[in-house]
Design an enzyme around this catalytic site. Structure first.
Site, PDB file in Angstrom:
ATOM      1  N   TYR A  77       1.803   3.605   3.778  1.00 44.67           N
ATOM      2  CA  TYR A  77       2.288   2.742   4.184  1.00 44.67           C
ATOM      3  C   TYR A  77       4.012   2.536   3.602  1.00 44.67           C
ATOM      4  O   TYR A  77       4.594   1.617   3.140  1.00 44.67           O
ATOM      5  CB  TYR A  77       1.921   1.347   4.429  1.00 44.67           C
ATOM      6  CG  TYR A  77       0.244   1.358   5.301  1.00 44.67           C
ATOM      7  CD1 TYR A  77      -0.270   2.920   6.120  1.00 44.67           C
ATOM      8  CD2 TYR A  77      -0.217  -0.107   5.450  1.00 44.67           C
ATOM      9  CE1 TYR A  77      -1.662   2.410   5.643  1.00 44.67           C
ATOM     10  CE2 TYR A  77      -1.769  -0.320   5.717  1.00 44.67           C
ATOM     11  CZ  TYR A  77      -2.016   1.348   6.671  1.00 44.67           C
ATOM     12  OH  TYR A  77      -3.148   1.403   6.780  1.00 44.67           O
ATOM     13  N   TYR A 117       1.021  -1.179   0.058  1.00 44.45           N
ATOM     14  CA  TYR A 117       0.129  -0.066  -0.388  1.00 44.45           C
ATOM     15  C   TYR A 117       0.278   0.884   0.710  1.00 44.45           C
ATOM     16  O   TYR A 117       1.653   1.645   0.578  1.00 44.45           O
ATOM     17  CB  TYR A 117      -0.517  -0.160   1.361  1.00 44.45           C
ATOM     18  CG  TYR A 117      -1.892   0.996   1.546  1.00 44.45           C
ATOM     19  CD1 TYR A 117      -2.243   1.691   0.770  1.00 44.45           C
ATOM     20  CD2 TYR A 117      -1.811   1.665   2.340  1.00 44.45           C
ATOM     21  CE1 TYR A 117      -3.336   2.895   0.478  1.00 44.45           C
ATOM     22  CE2 TYR A 117      -3.852   2.639   3.244  1.00 44.45           C
ATOM     23  CZ  TYR A 117      -3.478   3.267   2.322  1.00 44.45           C
ATOM     24  OH  TYR A 117      -4.719   4.385   2.002  1.00 44.45           O
TER      25      TYR A 117
END
Ligand SMILES: *[C@@H]1O[C@H](CO)[C@@H](O)[C@H](O)[C@H]1NC(C)=O
Length: 424
Positions: free
Chosen positions: A364, A361
Protein backbone atom coordinates in the site's frame (compact mmCIF):
# COMPACT_ATOMS: atom_id res chain seq x y z
CA UNK A 1 -8.15 13.98 -27.17
CA UNK A 2 -6.63 17.46 -27.37
CA UNK A 3 -4.71 16.92 -24.14
CA UNK A 4 -3.54 13.60 -25.49
CA UNK A 5 -1.93 14.97 -28.64
CA UNK A 6 -0.46 17.82 -26.64
CA UNK A 7 1.24 15.30 -24.40
CA UNK A 8 2.44 13.26 -27.35
CA UNK A 9 4.11 16.24 -28.97
CA UNK A 10 5.70 17.15 -25.61
CA UNK A 11 7.22 13.71 -25.33
CA UNK A 12 8.65 13.92 -28.81
CA UNK A 13 10.23 17.26 -27.96
CA UNK A 14 11.73 15.82 -24.79
CA UNK A 15 13.21 12.92 -26.71
CA UNK A 16 14.69 15.17 -29.40
CA UNK A 17 16.22 17.44 -26.75
CA UNK A 18 17.94 14.57 -25.05
CA UNK A 19 19.52 13.33 -28.19
CA UNK A 20 20.30 16.68 -29.66
CA UNK A 21 21.92 17.83 -26.45
CA UNK A 22 23.91 14.69 -25.86
CA UNK A 23 24.26 14.21 -29.65
CA UNK A 24 22.50 11.73 -31.83
CA UNK A 25 25.39 9.34 -31.59
CA UNK A 26 24.15 8.50 -28.08
CA UNK A 27 20.92 7.32 -29.61
CA UNK A 28 22.76 5.22 -32.14
CA UNK A 29 25.15 3.86 -29.59
CA UNK A 30 22.17 2.94 -27.41
CA UNK A 31 20.58 1.03 -30.27
CA UNK A 32 23.90 -0.60 -31.12
CA UNK A 33 24.20 -1.70 -27.51
CA UNK A 34 20.79 -3.40 -27.71
CA UNK A 35 21.51 -5.05 -31.03
CA UNK A 36 24.74 -6.48 -29.72
CA UNK A 37 23.09 -7.91 -26.59
CA UNK A 38 19.94 -9.49 -28.00
CA UNK A 39 19.48 -12.29 -30.50
CA UNK A 40 20.10 -11.17 -34.11
CA UNK A 41 16.57 -12.30 -34.98
CA UNK A 42 14.98 -10.03 -32.36
CA UNK A 43 12.76 -7.35 -33.87
CA UNK A 44 13.81 -4.10 -32.17
CA UNK A 45 10.56 -2.37 -33.05
CA UNK A 46 8.76 -4.90 -30.85
CA UNK A 47 11.25 -4.31 -28.07
CA UNK A 48 11.86 -0.55 -27.98
CA UNK A 49 9.07 2.03 -28.03
CA UNK A 50 10.18 5.62 -28.43
CA UNK A 51 7.79 8.38 -27.46
CA UNK A 52 6.95 8.98 -31.13
CA UNK A 53 6.25 5.34 -31.92
CA UNK A 54 2.55 4.63 -32.61
CA UNK A 55 2.27 2.03 -29.85
CA UNK A 56 4.05 4.03 -27.14
CA UNK A 57 0.95 5.56 -25.56
CA UNK A 58 -1.24 2.49 -25.62
CA UNK A 59 1.55 0.47 -24.05
CA UNK A 60 2.29 3.14 -21.42
CA UNK A 61 -1.35 3.52 -20.37
CA UNK A 62 -2.27 -0.17 -20.70
CA UNK A 63 -1.58 -0.96 -17.06
CA UNK A 64 -1.80 2.44 -15.36
CA UNK A 65 -4.72 1.80 -13.04
CA UNK A 66 -4.50 5.01 -11.04
CA UNK A 67 -5.70 7.97 -13.07
CA UNK A 68 -3.82 10.33 -10.72
CA UNK A 69 -0.76 9.30 -12.68
CA UNK A 70 -2.25 9.18 -16.16
CA UNK A 71 -2.44 12.92 -16.74
CA UNK A 72 -0.41 15.08 -19.08
CA UNK A 73 1.60 16.34 -16.06
CA UNK A 74 2.84 12.88 -15.09
CA UNK A 75 6.45 12.56 -16.28
CA UNK A 76 6.63 10.01 -19.07
CA UNK A 77 9.50 7.64 -19.83
CA UNK A 78 11.84 8.56 -22.69
CA UNK A 79 11.52 5.06 -23.93
CA UNK A 80 9.60 1.90 -23.08
CA UNK A 81 11.42 -1.41 -23.35
CA UNK A 82 9.21 -4.50 -23.47
CA UNK A 83 11.52 -7.52 -23.24
CA UNK A 84 10.23 -10.92 -24.27
CA UNK A 85 12.85 -13.03 -22.51
CA UNK A 86 15.43 -12.76 -19.75
CA UNK A 87 18.25 -11.94 -22.18
CA UNK A 88 16.37 -8.89 -23.36
CA UNK A 89 15.87 -7.91 -19.70
CA UNK A 90 19.63 -8.17 -19.19
CA UNK A 91 20.28 -6.15 -22.36
CA UNK A 92 17.93 -3.44 -21.08
CA UNK A 93 19.75 -3.18 -17.77
CA UNK A 94 23.22 -3.23 -19.34
CA UNK A 95 22.43 -0.64 -22.03
CA UNK A 96 20.42 1.72 -19.81
CA UNK A 97 23.11 1.57 -17.21
CA UNK A 98 25.97 2.22 -19.63
CA UNK A 99 24.04 5.19 -21.05
CA UNK A 100 23.23 6.67 -17.67
CA UNK A 101 19.49 6.11 -18.01
CA UNK A 102 17.67 5.12 -14.80
CA UNK A 103 14.97 2.49 -15.25
CA UNK A 104 11.61 1.81 -13.67
CA UNK A 105 10.40 -1.78 -13.83
CA UNK A 106 6.67 -2.43 -14.17
CA UNK A 107 4.96 -5.76 -13.65
CA UNK A 108 1.17 -5.66 -13.53
CA UNK A 109 1.19 -1.89 -13.00
CA UNK A 110 0.20 -2.02 -9.35
CA UNK A 111 1.90 0.56 -7.20
CA UNK A 112 -0.23 2.90 -5.14
CA UNK A 113 2.09 5.78 -5.97
CA UNK A 114 2.79 4.73 -9.57
CA UNK A 115 6.53 4.36 -8.93
CA UNK A 116 6.69 1.43 -11.32
CA UNK A 117 6.07 3.70 -14.32
CA UNK A 118 6.75 7.28 -13.23
CA UNK A 119 9.63 9.04 -11.53
CA UNK A 120 9.94 12.16 -9.45
CA UNK A 121 13.67 11.60 -9.02
CA UNK A 122 14.82 11.92 -12.59
CA UNK A 123 13.34 13.72 -15.56
CA UNK A 124 14.61 11.15 -18.04
CA UNK A 125 14.13 7.48 -17.38
CA UNK A 126 13.32 4.26 -19.19
CA UNK A 127 10.31 2.10 -18.43
CA UNK A 128 11.09 -1.61 -18.41
CA UNK A 129 7.65 -3.09 -18.99
CA UNK A 130 7.47 -6.80 -18.18
CA UNK A 131 4.03 -7.31 -19.70
CA UNK A 132 5.29 -9.98 -22.12
CA UNK A 133 6.83 -11.98 -19.29
CA UNK A 134 3.66 -13.31 -17.76
CA UNK A 135 3.83 -17.09 -17.83
CA UNK A 136 2.56 -19.03 -14.81
CA UNK A 137 3.57 -22.66 -14.28
CA UNK A 138 2.04 -24.65 -11.44
CA UNK A 139 3.65 -27.87 -10.26
CA UNK A 140 1.05 -29.44 -7.98
CA UNK A 141 3.11 -32.48 -7.12
CA UNK A 142 5.92 -30.41 -5.62
CA UNK A 143 3.71 -27.58 -4.40
CA UNK A 144 5.63 -25.00 -6.44
CA UNK A 145 4.43 -22.28 -8.78
CA UNK A 146 6.72 -20.27 -11.08
CA UNK A 147 5.27 -16.89 -11.82
CA UNK A 148 6.92 -14.45 -14.20
CA UNK A 149 7.04 -10.92 -12.88
CA UNK A 150 4.63 -9.49 -15.46
CA UNK A 151 1.72 -11.77 -14.55
CA UNK A 152 -1.25 -10.30 -12.73
CA UNK A 153 -2.75 -11.81 -9.58
CA UNK A 154 -5.82 -12.70 -11.63
CA UNK A 155 -3.69 -14.68 -14.07
CA UNK A 156 -1.99 -16.49 -11.21
CA UNK A 157 -5.30 -17.34 -9.51
CA UNK A 158 -6.70 -18.56 -12.79
CA UNK A 159 -3.79 -20.91 -13.34
CA UNK A 160 -3.81 -22.12 -9.74
CA UNK A 161 -7.54 -22.82 -10.06
CA UNK A 162 -6.92 -25.05 -13.06
CA UNK A 163 -4.99 -27.25 -10.66
CA UNK A 164 -7.37 -26.61 -7.77
CA UNK A 165 -9.37 -29.82 -7.98
CA UNK A 166 -6.20 -31.75 -7.20
CA UNK A 167 -5.37 -29.78 -4.09
CA UNK A 168 -8.60 -28.45 -2.60
CA UNK A 169 -9.37 -31.54 -0.56
CA UNK A 170 -5.93 -31.44 0.99
CA UNK A 171 -6.30 -27.90 2.30
CA UNK A 172 -6.86 -27.27 5.94
CA UNK A 173 -10.24 -25.68 6.63
CA UNK A 174 -9.77 -22.02 7.36
CA UNK A 175 -11.68 -18.85 7.73
CA UNK A 176 -10.85 -15.28 6.81
CA UNK A 177 -13.17 -12.56 7.99
CA UNK A 178 -12.57 -9.02 6.80
CA UNK A 179 -14.46 -5.83 7.42
CA UNK A 180 -15.03 -3.07 4.90
CA UNK A 181 -16.38 0.24 6.17
CA UNK A 182 -17.80 2.00 3.15
CA UNK A 183 -20.36 4.57 2.12
CA UNK A 184 -23.46 3.18 0.45
CA UNK A 185 -26.68 4.71 -0.84
CA UNK A 186 -29.81 3.57 0.99
CA UNK A 187 -32.78 5.13 -0.77
CA UNK A 188 -31.91 8.80 -0.98
CA UNK A 189 -29.58 8.67 2.00
CA UNK A 190 -25.88 8.05 1.97
CA UNK A 191 -24.93 5.97 4.99
CA UNK A 192 -21.85 4.35 6.42
CA UNK A 193 -21.95 0.57 6.53
CA UNK A 194 -19.63 -2.09 7.92
CA UNK A 195 -19.68 -5.14 5.68
CA UNK A 196 -18.26 -8.38 7.10
CA UNK A 197 -16.89 -10.53 4.30
CA UNK A 198 -15.51 -13.91 4.88
CA UNK A 199 -13.75 -16.56 2.91
CA UNK A 200 -14.12 -20.02 4.40
CA UNK A 201 -12.38 -23.00 2.92
CA UNK A 202 -15.11 -25.55 3.44
CA UNK A 203 -18.86 -25.96 3.21
CA UNK A 204 -21.61 -23.71 4.47
CA UNK A 205 -22.41 -26.05 7.41
CA UNK A 206 -18.85 -25.78 8.62
CA UNK A 207 -18.89 -22.00 8.36
CA UNK A 208 -22.17 -21.72 10.29
CA UNK A 209 -20.83 -23.97 13.02
CA UNK A 210 -17.58 -22.05 13.20
CA UNK A 211 -19.25 -18.65 13.34
CA UNK A 212 -21.85 -19.87 15.84
CA UNK A 213 -19.09 -21.00 18.18
CA UNK A 214 -16.62 -18.18 17.70
CA UNK A 215 -18.65 -15.13 16.74
CA UNK A 216 -22.35 -15.66 17.52
CA UNK A 217 -22.93 -11.91 17.86
CA UNK A 218 -22.71 -11.57 14.09
CA UNK A 219 -25.76 -13.83 13.67
CA UNK A 220 -24.60 -15.45 10.44
CA UNK A 221 -27.37 -17.43 8.75
CA UNK A 222 -27.49 -19.88 5.89
CA UNK A 223 -28.77 -17.09 3.64
CA UNK A 224 -25.52 -15.17 4.17
CA UNK A 225 -23.53 -18.03 2.79
CA UNK A 226 -22.78 -18.83 -0.84
CA UNK A 227 -20.93 -21.97 -1.75
CA UNK A 228 -18.62 -21.59 -4.70
CA UNK A 229 -15.30 -22.85 -5.94
CA UNK A 230 -12.24 -21.04 -4.71
CA UNK A 231 -11.63 -19.46 -8.11
CA UNK A 232 -15.20 -18.13 -8.20
CA UNK A 233 -14.55 -16.60 -4.79
CA UNK A 234 -11.61 -14.69 -6.27
CA UNK A 235 -13.92 -13.38 -9.00
CA UNK A 236 -16.53 -12.51 -6.37
CA UNK A 237 -14.00 -10.71 -4.17
CA UNK A 238 -12.93 -8.65 -7.17
CA UNK A 239 -16.45 -7.24 -7.29
CA UNK A 240 -18.02 -9.47 -9.95
CA UNK A 241 -20.92 -10.86 -7.95
CA UNK A 242 -23.26 -11.98 -10.74
CA UNK A 243 -21.67 -15.30 -11.52
CA UNK A 244 -19.22 -13.93 -14.07
CA UNK A 245 -16.85 -16.58 -15.42
CA UNK A 246 -13.32 -16.97 -14.07
CA UNK A 247 -11.96 -15.82 -17.44
CA UNK A 248 -12.66 -12.30 -16.22
CA UNK A 249 -9.50 -12.57 -14.14
CA UNK A 250 -7.28 -12.81 -17.19
CA UNK A 251 -8.94 -9.98 -19.07
CA UNK A 252 -6.62 -7.01 -18.57
CA UNK A 253 -9.04 -4.65 -20.35
CA UNK A 254 -11.42 -4.86 -17.39
CA UNK A 255 -8.98 -3.59 -14.76
CA UNK A 256 -10.83 -0.65 -13.22
CA UNK A 257 -9.27 2.76 -13.69
CA UNK A 258 -9.98 5.58 -11.29
CA UNK A 259 -8.15 8.19 -9.26
CA UNK A 260 -7.07 6.81 -5.92
CA UNK A 261 -4.86 7.17 -2.88
CA UNK A 262 -4.15 4.53 -0.25
CA UNK A 263 -2.49 4.51 3.16
CA UNK A 264 -2.02 1.71 5.68
CA UNK A 265 -1.76 1.03 9.40
CA UNK A 266 -1.30 -1.96 11.64
CA UNK A 267 -3.27 -2.35 14.86
CA UNK A 268 -1.63 -4.17 17.76
CA UNK A 269 -3.94 -3.27 20.67
CA UNK A 270 -7.73 -3.52 20.45
CA UNK A 271 -9.27 -0.13 19.70
CA UNK A 272 -11.57 0.80 22.62
CA UNK A 273 -15.31 1.20 22.04
CA UNK A 274 -14.96 4.98 22.45
CA UNK A 275 -12.35 4.89 19.67
CA UNK A 276 -14.68 3.02 17.31
CA UNK A 277 -17.44 5.49 18.08
CA UNK A 278 -15.14 8.37 17.18
CA UNK A 279 -14.00 6.60 13.99
CA UNK A 280 -17.56 5.90 13.00
CA UNK A 281 -18.60 9.51 13.65
CA UNK A 282 -15.72 10.72 11.53
CA UNK A 283 -16.53 8.41 8.66
CA UNK A 284 -20.15 9.59 8.81
CA UNK A 285 -19.25 13.26 8.54
CA UNK A 286 -20.38 15.26 5.56
CA UNK A 287 -17.39 15.32 3.26
CA UNK A 288 -15.95 11.99 4.42
CA UNK A 289 -14.97 10.54 1.08
CA UNK A 290 -12.95 7.43 1.76
CA UNK A 291 -13.29 3.94 3.10
CA UNK A 292 -11.51 1.71 5.63
CA UNK A 293 -10.76 -1.95 4.95
CA UNK A 294 -9.55 -4.24 7.70
CA UNK A 295 -7.96 -7.63 7.20
CA UNK A 296 -7.24 -9.82 10.22
CA UNK A 297 -3.76 -11.10 11.00
CA UNK A 298 -2.94 -14.18 13.06
CA UNK A 299 -3.12 -17.75 11.79
CA UNK A 300 -0.21 -18.67 9.57
CA UNK A 301 1.04 -15.07 9.56
CA UNK A 302 1.93 -15.39 13.24
CA UNK A 303 3.87 -18.61 12.79
CA UNK A 304 6.53 -17.08 10.53
CA UNK A 305 9.27 -15.10 12.24
CA UNK A 306 9.75 -11.40 11.52
CA UNK A 307 13.21 -11.97 10.15
CA UNK A 308 12.40 -14.94 7.93
CA UNK A 309 11.71 -12.91 4.80
CA UNK A 310 11.81 -9.12 4.24
CA UNK A 311 8.10 -8.75 5.03
CA UNK A 312 8.20 -8.28 8.83
CA UNK A 313 4.64 -7.72 10.02
CA UNK A 314 3.91 -10.91 11.91
CA UNK A 315 2.92 -11.98 15.42
CA UNK A 316 1.47 -9.25 17.59
CA UNK A 317 -0.62 -7.59 14.90
CA UNK A 318 -4.39 -7.83 15.24
CA UNK A 319 -5.23 -6.48 11.82
CA UNK A 320 -4.14 -4.21 8.99
CA UNK A 321 -6.09 -1.18 7.87
CA UNK A 322 -6.21 0.11 4.32
CA UNK A 323 -7.54 3.64 4.04
CA UNK A 324 -8.65 4.23 0.51
CA UNK A 325 -10.01 7.17 -1.38
CA UNK A 326 -11.15 6.63 -4.94
CA UNK A 327 -12.71 9.20 -7.21
CA UNK A 328 -13.80 9.73 -10.79
CA UNK A 329 -13.85 13.52 -11.17
CA UNK A 330 -10.87 15.00 -12.87
CA UNK A 331 -9.28 18.18 -11.68
CA UNK A 332 -7.44 19.69 -8.78
CA UNK A 333 -10.50 20.38 -6.64
CA UNK A 334 -11.51 16.72 -6.46
CA UNK A 335 -8.02 15.44 -5.78
CA UNK A 336 -7.40 18.12 -3.12
CA UNK A 337 -10.61 17.10 -1.38
CA UNK A 338 -9.90 13.38 -1.45
CA UNK A 339 -6.23 13.62 -0.57
CA UNK A 340 -7.10 16.04 2.24
CA UNK A 341 -9.62 13.62 3.69
CA UNK A 342 -7.33 10.61 3.69
CA UNK A 343 -4.46 12.59 5.26
CA UNK A 344 -6.66 13.89 8.05
CA UNK A 345 -8.11 10.41 8.66
CA UNK A 346 -4.58 9.05 8.95
CA UNK A 347 -3.65 11.75 11.51
CA UNK A 348 -6.85 11.07 13.41
CA UNK A 349 -6.01 7.36 13.73
CA UNK A 350 -2.62 7.96 15.37
CA UNK A 351 -3.64 7.02 18.94
CA UNK A 352 -5.18 3.72 17.85
CA UNK A 353 -2.48 2.17 15.70
CA UNK A 354 1.03 0.72 15.99
CA UNK A 355 3.80 2.98 17.28
CA UNK A 356 7.59 3.20 17.15
CA UNK A 357 7.52 2.55 14.33
CA UNK A 358 4.04 3.28 13.03
CA UNK A 359 4.15 0.28 10.72
CA UNK A 360 3.06 0.40 7.09
CA UNK A 361 2.55 -2.13 4.31
CA UNK A 362 4.86 -1.68 1.33
CA UNK A 363 2.23 -2.85 -1.14
CA UNK A 364 0.00 0.00 0.00
CA UNK A 365 2.80 2.31 -1.08
CA UNK A 366 2.63 5.76 0.44
CA UNK A 367 5.08 8.44 -0.63
CA UNK A 368 3.70 10.71 2.07
CA UNK A 369 5.62 8.64 4.63
CA UNK A 370 8.66 10.42 3.17
CA UNK A 371 11.32 10.03 0.54
CA UNK A 372 14.19 9.47 2.97
CA UNK A 373 14.67 5.90 4.19
CA UNK A 374 14.91 7.19 7.75
CA UNK A 375 11.22 7.98 7.42
CA UNK A 376 9.92 4.76 5.89
CA UNK A 377 12.63 2.06 6.30
CA UNK A 378 11.52 0.66 9.64
CA UNK A 379 7.87 1.29 8.98
CA UNK A 380 7.83 -1.00 5.96
CA UNK A 381 10.56 -3.44 7.04
CA UNK A 382 11.15 -3.08 10.82
CA UNK A 383 14.55 -4.62 11.80
CA UNK A 384 14.92 -6.20 8.36
CA UNK A 385 15.61 -2.77 6.89
CA UNK A 386 19.23 -2.85 8.08
CA UNK A 387 19.80 -6.27 6.56
CA UNK A 388 18.16 -5.23 3.31
CA UNK A 389 20.40 -2.14 3.11
CA UNK A 390 23.45 -4.36 3.61
CA UNK A 391 22.29 -6.81 0.93
CA UNK A 392 21.65 -3.86 -1.37
CA UNK A 393 25.19 -2.64 -0.65
CA UNK A 394 26.48 -6.02 -1.80
CA UNK A 395 24.45 -6.45 -4.97
CA UNK A 396 23.87 -2.89 -6.18
CA UNK A 397 26.33 -0.53 -4.46
CA UNK A 398 25.79 2.11 -7.16
CA UNK A 399 22.06 2.08 -6.43
CA UNK A 400 21.18 1.71 -10.11
CA UNK A 401 17.86 0.06 -9.33
CA UNK A 402 16.19 2.77 -7.33
CA UNK A 403 13.04 4.75 -6.93
CA UNK A 404 11.72 7.36 -4.51
CA UNK A 405 11.26 4.66 -1.86
CA UNK A 406 13.76 1.92 -2.57
CA UNK A 407 16.19 0.39 -0.09
CA UNK A 408 19.46 2.36 -0.27
CA UNK A 409 22.80 0.54 -0.28
CA UNK A 410 24.76 0.44 2.95
CA UNK A 411 28.42 -0.29 2.47
CA UNK A 412 29.89 -1.36 5.79
CA UNK A 413 33.54 -0.45 6.22
CA UNK A 414 34.13 -2.35 9.40
CA UNK A 415 31.36 -4.88 9.12
CA UNK A 416 29.26 -3.25 11.82
CA UNK A 417 25.50 -2.96 11.61
CA UNK A 418 24.44 0.15 9.74
CA UNK A 419 22.73 2.75 11.93
CA UNK A 420 19.21 3.47 10.83
CA UNK A 421 19.93 7.17 10.48
CA UNK A 422 22.93 7.05 8.20
CA UNK A 423 23.04 9.76 5.58
CA UNK A 424 21.62 8.68 2.26
C1 LIG B 1 8.99 -5.95 -36.71
O1 LIG B 1 7.87 -5.52 -35.94
C2 LIG B 1 7.05 -4.55 -36.56
C3 LIG B 1 6.02 -4.09 -35.55
O2 LIG B 1 5.34 -5.16 -34.98
C4 LIG B 1 6.44 -5.13 -37.83
O3 LIG B 1 5.64 -4.17 -38.46
C5 LIG B 1 7.56 -5.57 -38.75
O4 LIG B 1 7.03 -6.22 -39.87
C6 LIG B 1 8.51 -6.54 -38.03
N1 LIG B 1 9.67 -6.81 -38.86
C7 LIG B 1 10.09 -8.02 -39.11
C8 LIG B 1 11.31 -8.13 -39.96
O5 LIG B 1 9.54 -9.03 -38.67
Amino acid sequence: MAAFSFYLSLSVVAWLCIFSVSSLSDHESFLRCFSSHVSPTANLSQLLYLADSPDYSSLLFSSIQNLRFASSETPKPLLIVAPADEFQVQASVICCRSHGLPIRARSGGHDYEGLSYRSEKSSSFVLLDLEKLRSVTVDVEHGVAWVEAGATLGELYYKVAEKWQNTAHKLHEDLLLRVDIVHVNRGDRRVVEAAFKSLFLGHCDGLLQHMGERFPALGVERNDCREMSWIDSAVYAAGYTNGEPAEILVNRELQPKDFNKGKSDYVTEPIPVSGWEAIWARLSEEGATGSMHMDPWGGRMSEISESNIPFPHRKGNLFIILYLSTWRDEGVAASTKHLGWIRSMFRFMTPYVSKRPRAAYLNYRDLELGRNAMAWGERYFKDNFRRLAMVKGEVDPQNFFSNEQSVPPFIAETGERPPINYIL
